[in-house]
Write a protein that holds these residues in place. Structure first.
Motif, PDB file in Angstrom:
ATOM      1  N   ASP A 111       0.687  -1.179  -0.080  1.00 21.06           N
ATOM      2  CA  ASP A 111      -0.018  -0.079   0.052  1.00 21.06           C
ATOM      3  C   ASP A 111       0.650   1.142   0.140  1.00 21.06           C
ATOM      4  OD1 ASP A 111      -2.189  -1.582   2.203  1.00 21.06           O
ATOM      5  OD2 ASP A 111      -2.143  -1.620   0.087  1.00 21.06           O
ATOM      6  N   ILE A 112       0.645   2.216  -0.932  1.00 17.48           N
ATOM      7  CA  ILE A 112       1.420   3.423  -0.976  1.00 17.48           C
ATOM      8  C   ILE A 112       0.334   4.541  -0.750  1.00 17.48           C
ATOM      9  CG2 ILE A 112       2.878   4.809  -2.258  1.00 17.48           C
ATOM     10  CD1 ILE A 112       3.025   2.358  -4.417  1.00 17.48           C
ATOM     11  N   SER A 113       0.546   5.252   0.380  1.00 18.93           N
ATOM     12  CA  SER A 113      -0.278   6.371   0.584  1.00 18.93           C
ATOM     13  C   SER A 113       0.442   7.883   0.598  1.00 18.93           C
ATOM     14  CB  SER A 113      -0.842   6.292   1.960  1.00 18.93           C
ATOM     15  OG  SER A 113       0.111   6.099   3.018  1.00 18.93           O
ATOM     16  N   VAL A 114      -0.298   8.909   0.494  1.00 14.83           N
ATOM     17  CA  VAL A 114       0.202  10.130   0.657  1.00 14.83           C
ATOM     18  C   VAL A 114      -0.490  11.056   1.559  1.00 14.83           C
ATOM     19  CG1 VAL A 114      -1.168  11.070  -1.446  1.00 14.83           C
ATOM     20  CG2 VAL A 114       1.155  12.458  -0.817  1.00 14.83           C
ATOM     21  N   SER A 115       0.117  12.113   2.313  1.00 13.93           N
ATOM     22  CA  SER A 115      -0.739  12.798   3.165  1.00 13.93           C
ATOM     23  C   SER A 115      -0.942  14.030   2.599  1.00 13.93           C
ATOM     24  CB  SER A 115       0.247  13.335   4.493  1.00 13.93           C
ATOM     25  OG  SER A 115       0.621  12.027   4.991  1.00 13.93           O
ATOM     26  N   ASP A 116      -2.213  14.548   2.881  1.00 12.27           N
ATOM     27  CA  ASP A 116      -2.516  16.041   2.309  1.00 12.27           C
ATOM     28  C   ASP A 116      -1.920  16.890   2.782  1.00 12.27           C
ATOM     29  OD1 ASP A 116      -6.433  15.628   2.359  1.00 12.27           O
ATOM     30  OD2 ASP A 116      -4.916  16.068   0.666  1.00 12.27           O
ATOM     31  N   ILE A 117      -1.524  17.963   1.615  1.00  7.96           N
ATOM     32  CA  ILE A 117      -0.730  19.266   2.062  1.00  7.96           C
ATOM     33  C   ILE A 117      -1.705  20.333   2.030  1.00  7.96           C
ATOM     34  CG2 ILE A 117       1.568  18.320   1.512  1.00  7.96           C
ATOM     35  CD1 ILE A 117       1.195  19.152  -1.404  1.00  7.96           C
ATOM     36  N   GLU A 118      -2.738  20.105   0.887  1.00  9.49           N
ATOM     37  CA  GLU A 118      -3.538  21.220   0.675  1.00  9.49           C
ATOM     38  C   GLU A 118      -5.098  20.705   0.351  1.00  9.49           C
ATOM     39  OE1 GLU A 118      -0.391  24.030  -1.578  1.00  9.49           O
ATOM     40  OE2 GLU A 118      -2.828  24.555  -2.021  1.00  9.49           O
ATOM     41  N   GLU A 119      -6.140  21.344   0.412  1.00  9.18           N
ATOM     42  CA  GLU A 119      -7.341  21.104  -0.047  1.00  9.18           C
ATOM     43  C   GLU A 119      -7.375  20.830  -1.655  1.00  9.18           C
ATOM     44  OE1 GLU A 119      -9.716  22.827   4.041  1.00  9.18           O
ATOM     45  OE2 GLU A 119     -10.366  23.457   1.934  1.00  9.18           O
ATOM     46  N   ASP A 120      -8.625  20.110  -1.905  1.00  7.42           N
ATOM     47  CA  ASP A 120      -8.977  20.003  -3.447  1.00  7.42           C
ATOM     48  C   ASP A 120      -7.719  19.702  -4.302  1.00  7.42           C
ATOM     49  OD1 ASP A 120     -10.913  22.920  -3.131  1.00  7.42           O
ATOM     50  OD2 ASP A 120     -11.308  20.979  -2.801  1.00  7.42           O
ATOM     51  N   MET A 121      -6.821  18.379  -3.850  1.00 10.86           N
ATOM     52  CA  MET A 121      -5.695  18.159  -4.386  1.00 10.86           C
ATOM     53  C   MET A 121      -6.024  16.844  -5.146  1.00 10.86           C
ATOM     54  SD  MET A 121      -3.117  20.197  -3.934  1.00 10.86           S
ATOM     55  CE  MET A 121      -1.908  19.235  -4.260  1.00 10.86           C
ATOM     56  N   ILE A 122      -5.695  16.400  -6.198  1.00  6.47           N
ATOM     57  CA  ILE A 122      -5.506  15.252  -7.177  1.00  6.47           C
ATOM     58  C   ILE A 122      -4.037  14.513  -7.222  1.00  6.47           C
ATOM     59  CG2 ILE A 122      -7.905  15.585  -8.407  1.00  6.47           C
ATOM     60  CD1 ILE A 122      -6.301  16.524 -10.588  1.00  6.47           C
ATOM     61  N   TYR A 123      -4.153  13.426  -7.076  1.00  3.14           N
ATOM     62  CA  TYR A 123      -2.978  12.438  -7.104  1.00  3.14           C
ATOM     63  C   TYR A 123      -2.780  11.320  -8.309  1.00  3.14           C
ATOM     64  CZ  TYR A 123      -3.349  14.678  -2.484  1.00  3.14           C
ATOM     65  OH  TYR A 123      -3.292  15.484  -1.416  1.00  3.14           O
ATOM     66  N   ARG A 124      -1.509  11.279  -8.499  1.00  2.00           N
ATOM     67  CA  ARG A 124      -1.060  10.219  -9.630  1.00  2.00           C
ATOM     68  C   ARG A 124      -0.007   9.312  -9.148  1.00  2.00           C
ATOM     69  NH1 ARG A 124       1.074  11.681 -15.735  1.00  2.00           N
ATOM     70  NH2 ARG A 124       0.702   9.751 -16.612  1.00  2.00           N
ATOM     71  N   PHE A 125      -0.085   8.012  -9.375  1.00  2.00           N
ATOM     72  CA  PHE A 125       0.823   7.138  -8.717  1.00  2.00           C
ATOM     73  C   PHE A 125       1.535   6.360  -9.940  1.00  2.00           C
ATOM     74  CE2 PHE A 125      -0.100   7.500  -4.332  1.00  2.00           C
ATOM     75  CZ  PHE A 125      -1.099   8.169  -4.266  1.00  2.00           C
ATOM     76  N   CYS A 126       2.866   6.360  -9.913  1.00  2.00           N
ATOM     77  CA  CYS A 126       3.490   5.542 -10.988  1.00  2.00           C
ATOM     78  C   CYS A 126       4.756   4.930 -10.489  1.00  2.00           C
ATOM     79  CB  CYS A 126       4.121   6.745 -12.246  1.00  2.00           C
ATOM     80  SG  CYS A 126       2.810   7.646 -12.883  1.00  2.00           S
ATOM     81  N   VAL A 127       5.352   3.749 -11.272  1.00  2.00           N
ATOM     82  CA  VAL A 127       6.515   3.099 -10.822  1.00  2.00           C
ATOM     83  C   VAL A 127       7.156   2.846 -12.154  1.00  2.00           C
ATOM     84  CG1 VAL A 127       5.493   1.981  -8.747  1.00  2.00           C
ATOM     85  CG2 VAL A 127       5.422   0.831 -11.138  1.00  2.00           C
ATOM     86  N   GLY A 128       8.532   2.991 -12.023  1.00  2.00           N
ATOM     87  CA  GLY A 128       9.392   2.817 -13.369  1.00  2.00           C
ATOM     88  C   GLY A 128      10.520   1.516 -12.963  1.00  2.00           C
ATOM     89  N   ILE A 129      10.808   0.978 -13.776  1.00  2.00           N
ATOM     90  CA  ILE A 129      12.012   0.073 -13.830  1.00  2.00           C
ATOM     91  C   ILE A 129      12.556  -0.371 -15.134  1.00  2.00           C
ATOM     92  CG2 ILE A 129      10.126  -2.065 -14.212  1.00  2.00           C
ATOM     93  CD1 ILE A 129      12.054  -3.739 -12.449  1.00  2.00           C
ATOM     94  N   ASN A 130      13.833  -0.199 -15.266  1.00  2.00           N
ATOM     95  CA  ASN A 130      14.685  -0.251 -16.569  1.00  2.00           C
ATOM     96  C   ASN A 130      14.188   0.758 -17.638  1.00  2.00           C
ATOM     97  OD1 ASN A 130      15.988  -2.281 -15.248  1.00  2.00           O
ATOM     98  ND2 ASN A 130      14.497  -3.896 -15.971  1.00  2.00           N
TER      99      ASN A 130
END
Length: 676
Positions: free
Chosen positions: A21-40
């Motif tokens: 599980d990967i989570s992120v803490s809120d820093i401001e209101e009305d935010m949207i988030y994108r999660f990516c992973v990279g290999i090679n």
């Protein structure tokens, strides 16, 4: 770039196929988030932009991953406002295979214009390195894979920066085997400020060189550029020097009036149009103030009728002086006597009095550029008596000395005069209005005077007849300056005269100067107004230089006496133009095969010869069956060979030019032959 607070349900390293599980803490209101992973080098999106702050990732293969989380406000038009990248390892063996040991920077902080030196310490050798920087539009490539573990980068933007280093083994087929990042901050450079803008010219006269100097703070620690602009009374702007490191500007102003000199300064690496500016207002006079030093006649009053009188005027200042003489005298037949010369260029005027009486001579002096009136005038009164024979006149004064007079060196003076029964001579020496020596009347018409001090001197010569009742019958005054030393004087700059100077050939300059043993010479060589070599003052009258680039070369030679208190006493310039090379000429194609050997299926060899040029390139074209085709592009190879497979008429064309010439060709040659 702002970072996010990202956390994982399981710490790195972990095994594959395990949910994380990967989570992120809120820093401001009305935010949207994108999660990516990279290999090679390949990126996968786990979750595109949404309001969800948590995502589950199930890695399917072993390796070193980069987990990247981007965030932005819902209303933002940017690609992202916040970003964080975290290294995560799947499989314990991969954690042990890190290649990058450390990344080091040469400094802790930087300012705009500094050079950053980055060094990568690798565990494995040989390795390949690739460098990126986090710029305005994301990651920008700085340097593709090479074996060089060092990066040198000029910093020209302010703010926090991050460099990404990707590393892989030399035989690896992966996009990269390991990576690491380093952050640093670039500060704004210390602002440059103008501290002084002043004129170095004693007098600001049109048509003469005007010199101004600009001084700034932090000049020693910065590379400062100066731009000078002149603005006249009508608002016309003239750029007299574009941005350059020269803080002293000189130019010639051909007009007179009020002017403004605007100077713009900036650091070489500044992103601004200018960092500071200043204006100085100055007045350019059409000429120096005109002053009459002396107005006299060659004969003392009273004069005599029938004998010519020559009026002399000594003046300083002005440029192109003009003189008008007016003589007023007694009335003749109830008409007042007035003689006027009109404006002349001579500073003397001869007049022959015909009637005795009292006269007034007036001289008016003006510069030629003055449209009306005059600048200054002077007058003198004298009496004319009826003719008396044997009038005393000074014919000539000879000075036996150098062009310049120096203290403690004798000055010999001989006076030639005529008239009277027996002439006597007297000499009065004055220094700056103070009488320092008097030689009473005697029959000696010569004087040897040795000045003990430098300064301005005046020598009055008086001549009278022995039986004269007057103080003197004729007189003249000499003005001269005495120096502490003989000022240096450059007569000639000698160099070989030839039609063309080329790069790589030495040019020798010889200086012909007076008093050579006691002078010091400085040479300043510039090409296209850029100084490339400058010497100190030394006793050297030969200067040699081998030009390395083409352009207009200017050699400024400054000389001064060893005892001179000035920067230099005299200055001369020599200008020549240097070419890259002589033009390519006389291009000839030589066929080394005999005529009977020009047959089908037989190799034919050609050699090209030329004259002139430098690093010559050759391009060959072959005409076969009436069609041209290029068989060799420009190269240093001056030979060509081929095997003809068909009989017929052939032509071989070669184009030649120097490598540095920007043109299609300089010369060409054609060889025609027949193959049987």
């Amino acid at each position: 770039m702002n970072e996010l607070d990202v956390s994982f349900s399981l710490a790195s390293p972990q095994d594959k196929d395990i949910p994380i599980d990967i989570s992120v803490s809120d820093i401001e209101e009305d935010m949207i988030y994108r999660f990516c992973v990279g290999i090679n080098g390949v990126w996968y999106t786990i979750q595109d932009f949404s309001t969800k702050k948590e995502v589950t990732w199930v890695p399917e293969e072993y390796g070193n991953y980069i987990v990247m989380v981007q965030a932005k406000k819902i209303s933002s038009k940017k690609a992202f406002d916040y970003i964080t990248r975290i290294n995560y390892t799947i499989g314990k063996n991969f954690e042990d295979e890190k290649i990058i040991k450390s990344i080091s920077l040469d400094k802790e902080c930087y300012t705009v214009g500094d050079k950053l030196c980055l060094t990568v310490d690798s565990i494995y050798s040989p390795s390949l390195y690739k460098f990126w920087i986090n710029g305005q539009y994301g990651w920008e490539l700085l340097k593709d894979y090479t074996s060089d573990e060092k990066l040198v980068l000029t910093l020209n933007e302010i703010g926090e920066k991050e460099i990404l280093v990707q590393c892989k083994k030399q035989d690896s087929e992966n996009n990269f085997d390991d990576f690491s990042t380093v952050k640093f901050y670039v500060y704004e450079a210390v602002k440059i400020e103008i501290t002084s803008l002043k004129s170095l010219s004693k007098d600001l006269i049109s048509g003469e060189e005007l010199i101004f100097e600009c001084e700034v703070n932090n000049e020693e620690s910065k590379t400062v550029l100066y731009k000078f602009l002149v603005i006249d009374e009508k608002g016309n702007v003239n750029v007299v020097q574009d941005y350059s490191t020269k803080s002293i500007v000189s130019f010639i102003e051909n007009n007179s009036g009020s002017f403004k000199l605007l100077v713009l300064v900036k650091d070489l690496y500044s992103i601004n149009n200018y960092d500071d500016r200043a204006v100085i207002i100055y007045e350019v006079k059409p000429y120096n103030e005109i002053k009459i030093i002396d107005f006299s006649a060659d004969l003392s009053s009273p004069h005599y009728t029938g004998h010519p009188v020559i009026f002399n005027v000594q003046v300083e200042g002005g440029k192109n002086l003009m003189f008008k003489y007016t003589i007023n005298g007694p009335s003749v037949d109830d008409e007042p006597f007035i003689e006027e010369s009109g404006y002349l260029r001579e500073n003397f005027y001869q007049w022959i009095p015909k009637v005795s009486g009292n006269y007034t001579a007036v001289v008016y002096v003006k510069d030629e550029s003055k449209p009306q009136g005059y600048d200054v005038y002077s007058e003198m009164s004298f009496e004319v008596l009826p003719y008396v024979s044997q009038v005393v006149k000074i014919l000539d004064v000879q000075i036996d000395s150098y062009e310049k007079h120096v203290k403690n060196k004798p000055i010999g003076i001989i006076v030639k005069a005529e008239g009277g029964l027996k002439l006597q001579y007297s000499f009065v020496i004055t220094k700056e209005n103070k009488e320092i020596g008097v030689i009473d009347y005697s029959d000696k018409n010569f004087l040897t005077f040795m000045p003990q001090e430098s300064g301005y001197y005046e020598l009055e010569i008086k001549v009278r007849d022995t039986f004269s009742v007057q103080e003197f019958d004729a007189s003249t005054i000499l003005h001269f300056k005495v120096w502490d030393y003989y000022p240096a004087k450059i007569d000639y700059i000698l160099y070989k005269s030839q039609e063309c100077y080329v790069v790589g050939e030495p040019i020798v300059f010889n200086i012909v100067a007076q008093n050579t043993k006691n002078i010091l010479v400085k040479y300043v060589l510039s090409v296209d107004d850029q100084i490339i070599e400058e010497t100190n003052f030394e006793n050297n009258i030969v200067f040699q230089y081998v030009p390395t680039v083409k352009g207009k070369y200017t050699l400024s030679v400054m000389a001064r006496n060893k005892d001179s208190e000035y920067e230099y006493d005299t200055k001369k310039e020599a200008k020549i133009y240097v070419q890259d090379s002589l033009p390519v000429m006389d291009t000839k194609i030589i066929c080394e095969a005999k005529e009977e050997d020009l047959v089908v299926n037989n190799s034919i060899f050609f050699v090209v010869s030329t004259k002139g040029g430098r690093d010559i390139g050759y391009e060959f074209y072959l005409m076969e069956q009436g069609q041209w085709r290029r068989v060799q592009t420009y190269s240093r190879k001056n030979t060509y060979s081929f095997i003809p497979f068909k009989a017929g008429d052939y032509k071989l064309l070669v184009l030649t030019k120097s490598e540095y010439k920007v043109c299609s060709y300089e010369d060409y040659g054609i060889y025609e032959f027949k193959v049987t």
